[in-house]
Design an enzyme around this catalytic site. Sequence first.
Site, PDB file in Angstrom:
ATOM      1  N   CYS A  76       0.850  -1.183   0.000  1.00 57.73           N
ATOM      2  CA  CYS A  76       0.000   0.000   0.000  1.00 57.73           C
ATOM      3  C   CYS A  76       0.893   1.243   0.000  1.00 57.73           C
ATOM      4  O   CYS A  76       1.762   1.380   0.861  1.00 57.73           O
ATOM      5  CB  CYS A  76      -0.889  -0.025   1.244  1.00 57.73           C
ATOM      6  SG  CYS A  76      -1.668   1.542   1.638  1.00 57.73           S
ATOM      7  N   GLU A  77       0.687   2.107  -0.953  1.00 56.18           N
ATOM      8  CA  GLU A  77       1.547   3.291  -1.031  1.00 56.18           C
ATOM      9  C   GLU A  77       1.240   4.313   0.060  1.00 56.18           C
ATOM     10  O   GLU A  77       2.047   5.198   0.316  1.00 56.18           O
ATOM     11  CB  GLU A  77       1.466   3.937  -2.407  1.00 56.18           C
ATOM     12  CG  GLU A  77       0.178   4.633  -2.723  1.00 56.18           C
ATOM     13  CD  GLU A  77       0.192   5.275  -4.099  1.00 56.18           C
ATOM     14  OE1 GLU A  77      -0.477   6.302  -4.250  1.00 56.18           O
ATOM     15  OE2 GLU A  77       0.850   4.766  -5.022  1.00 56.18           O
ATOM     16  N   HIS A  78       0.101   4.186   0.703  1.00 58.20           N
ATOM     17  CA  HIS A  78      -0.245   5.137   1.765  1.00 58.20           C
ATOM     18  C   HIS A  78       0.432   4.809   3.089  1.00 58.20           C
ATOM     19  O   HIS A  78       0.751   5.713   3.858  1.00 58.20           O
ATOM     20  CB  HIS A  78      -1.762   5.171   1.981  1.00 58.20           C
ATOM     21  CG  HIS A  78      -2.511   5.691   0.806  1.00 58.20           C
ATOM     22  ND1 HIS A  78      -3.774   5.264   0.488  1.00 58.20           N
ATOM     23  CD2 HIS A  78      -2.169   6.592  -0.143  1.00 58.20           C
ATOM     24  CE1 HIS A  78      -4.181   5.883  -0.606  1.00 58.20           C
ATOM     25  NE2 HIS A  78      -3.230   6.689  -1.007  1.00 58.20           N
ATOM     26  N   HIS A  79       0.615   3.504   3.372  1.00 58.97           N
ATOM     27  CA  HIS A  79       1.148   3.099   4.676  1.00 58.97           C
ATOM     28  C   HIS A  79       2.395   2.224   4.581  1.00 58.97           C
ATOM     29  O   HIS A  79       2.986   1.883   5.597  1.00 58.97           O
ATOM     30  CB  HIS A  79       0.071   2.342   5.469  1.00 58.97           C
ATOM     31  CG  HIS A  79      -1.161   3.149   5.682  1.00 58.97           C
ATOM     32  ND1 HIS A  79      -2.280   3.019   4.879  1.00 58.97           N
ATOM     33  CD2 HIS A  79      -1.450   4.119   6.574  1.00 58.97           C
ATOM     34  CE1 HIS A  79      -3.207   3.866   5.283  1.00 58.97           C
ATOM     35  NE2 HIS A  79      -2.733   4.545   6.309  1.00 58.97           N
ATOM     36  N   GLN A 118      -4.705  -0.571  -5.026  1.00 64.29           N
ATOM     37  CA  GLN A 118      -5.369  -1.693  -5.696  1.00 64.29           C
ATOM     38  C   GLN A 118      -6.090  -1.232  -6.951  1.00 64.29           C
ATOM     39  O   GLN A 118      -6.067  -1.913  -7.976  1.00 64.29           O
ATOM     40  CB  GLN A 118      -6.336  -2.388  -4.740  1.00 64.29           C
ATOM     41  CG  GLN A 118      -7.013  -3.584  -5.371  1.00 64.29           C
ATOM     42  CD  GLN A 118      -7.852  -4.364  -4.390  1.00 64.29           C
ATOM     43  OE1 GLN A 118      -7.579  -4.384  -3.197  1.00 64.29           O
ATOM     44  NE2 GLN A 118      -8.889  -5.012  -4.887  1.00 64.29           N
ATOM     45  N   HIS A 146      -6.103  -5.881   2.793  1.00 62.17           N
ATOM     46  CA  HIS A 146      -5.150  -4.797   3.024  1.00 62.17           C
ATOM     47  C   HIS A 146      -4.749  -4.765   4.491  1.00 62.17           C
ATOM     48  O   HIS A 146      -5.601  -4.595   5.366  1.00 62.17           O
ATOM     49  CB  HIS A 146      -5.779  -3.453   2.629  1.00 62.17           C
ATOM     50  CG  HIS A 146      -5.988  -3.326   1.163  1.00 62.17           C
ATOM     51  ND1 HIS A 146      -5.242  -2.476   0.393  1.00 62.17           N
ATOM     52  CD2 HIS A 146      -6.837  -3.957   0.316  1.00 62.17           C
ATOM     53  CE1 HIS A 146      -5.637  -2.574  -0.868  1.00 62.17           C
ATOM     54  NE2 HIS A 146      -6.602  -3.473  -0.934  1.00 62.17           N
ATOM     55  N   CYS A 148      -3.295  -2.484   5.962  1.00 66.17           N
ATOM     56  CA  CYS A 148      -3.559  -1.161   6.539  1.00 66.17           C
ATOM     57  C   CYS A 148      -4.966  -1.097   7.134  1.00 66.17           C
ATOM     58  O   CYS A 148      -5.246  -0.233   7.965  1.00 66.17           O
ATOM     59  CB  CYS A 148      -3.338  -0.053   5.513  1.00 66.17           C
ATOM     60  SG  CYS A 148      -4.333  -0.192   4.023  1.00 66.17           S
TER      61      CYS A 148
END
Length: 187
Positions: A76-79, A118, A146, A148
């Site tokens: 996940c690019e956010h976390h 995703q 996920h 996250c």
Amino acid sequence: MSKQEQIEQTIYQLLELLGEDPNREGLLDTPKRVAKMYLEMFNGLEEDPKDQFTAVFSEGHEEVVLVKDIPFHSMCEHHLVPFYGIAHVAYIPSKGRVTGLSKLARAVEVASRRPQLQERLTHQVAHALQDALEPEGVFVMVEAEHMCMSMRGIRKPGSKTVTTVALGKYKEDAILRRELLSMIHNK
């Protein structure tokens, strides 16, 4: 300084910032292991999923080609925590042009080996196939859990996210789409 050495240094500093002693026995090689892991997990950044479709054959096959339950993992690019699941990739060849079945799985692999969303992963695989083969229709479905959402934040382990991209005939024809979904869900 090499990319790996820079990552090692950053991980060493992160451990210190978290209050750990990067020089204790259990963490001595952790910066090196993490750097090596990140370089491996993100090596899809150096490839284009479309480049996986190098083997194209004229076979006269003009019905659906489906490779389902392709396992993958991504970050996940956010976390920067993993998400993982399965992808289903289908297309209807145009003029009988088909690609090697493993190429569909390779496109998923390349698109997943990068910091990712995703939704973007699904889009990248579908459009790579569309651009490379110009088939009559493309359908990609990705189902993933996920971390996250499972191990932080809302903490809902086991929940799955499903994303789809339908192009060409699969976007235009609901009956074809239903038929394909039936094939995907038929274990």
